[in-house]
Design a protein around this motif. Structure first.
Motif, PDB file in Angstrom:
ATOM      1  N   ASP A 162       2.090  15.574   0.287  1.00 48.95           N
ATOM      2  CA  ASP A 162       1.095  16.634   0.818  1.00 48.95           C
ATOM      3  C   ASP A 162       1.569  18.041   0.419  1.00 48.95           C
ATOM      4  N   GLN A 207       0.691  -1.144  -0.023  1.00 45.28           N
ATOM      5  CA  GLN A 207       0.020  -0.011  -0.034  1.00 45.28           C
ATOM      6  C   GLN A 207       0.700   1.407  -0.124  1.00 45.28           C
ATOM      7  N   PRO A 208       0.659   2.021  -0.893  1.00 45.25           N
ATOM      8  CA  PRO A 208       1.481   3.304  -1.026  1.00 45.25           C
ATOM      9  C   PRO A 208       1.218   4.167   0.413  1.00 45.25           C
ATOM     10  N   GLN A 209       2.172   5.163   0.636  1.00 49.32           N
ATOM     11  CA  GLN A 209       2.053   6.166   1.695  1.00 49.32           C
ATOM     12  C   GLN A 209       2.016   7.567   0.982  1.00 49.32           C
ATOM     13  N   ILE A 210       1.517   8.457   1.273  1.00 46.56           N
ATOM     14  CA  ILE A 210       1.585   9.780   1.143  1.00 46.56           C
ATOM     15  C   ILE A 210       2.395  10.421   2.064  1.00 46.56           C
ATOM     16  N   THR A 211       3.702  10.836   1.689  1.00 46.88           N
ATOM     17  CA  THR A 211       4.631  11.498   2.439  1.00 46.88           C
ATOM     18  C   THR A 211       4.443  12.905   2.623  1.00 46.88           C
TER      19      THR A 211
END
Length: 131
Positions: A45, A37-41
């Motif tokens: 943002d 699952q990708p993570q928004i860093t």
């Protein structure tokens, strides 16, 4: 000449296995089958925060200064895991919509569980920061 033929072959529609149309009801789409699952860093943002701060998006400042911006993206994926289309749902900020579609495409590279046929999937990108 070989390059031109290769580019034409890539652009040619697959008449034996045409793409299904984008459904109007995205709620029935399966979640994107990411392996990891990708993570928004924070840097991801920041782009969205900068677009909103510059007034290019129809997002009002929250009273507590905590922004949460969600962008839905429908993505057409081939059986081999190749992304064919990424369509963001309009949310009043075209730059963020296209940015999100690009992120989904990037996150999908070598990170999808292979399924049969060309299928549409749904992903929601959530940007979250204090401004």
């Amino acid at each position: 000449m070989m390059l031109a033929l290769a580019l034409l072959a890539q652009a040619a529609p697959d008449v034996q296995n045409p793409a299904p149309p984008l459904p109007s009801d995205w709620s029935n789409l399966a979640a994107m089958p990411f392996v990891v699952q990708p993570q928004i860093t924070a840097p991801l943002d920041k782009f969205v925060a900068d677009e909103i701060a510059a007034g290019r998006c129809a997002v009002t400042r929250p009273v507590d200064g905590h922004y949460v911006v969600r962008v839905d993206v429908a993505t057409l994926v081939d059986a081999d895991g190749t992304v064919r289309r990424a369509v963001p749902r309009a949310m009043g900020c075209p730059t963020v919509e296209q940015y999100s579609a690009g992120l989904v495409t990037s996150f999908a590279r070598a990170n999808l569980q292979v399924r049969a046929g060309k299928l549409w999937y749904r992903t929601t990108i959530v940007y979250d920061w204090r401004g």
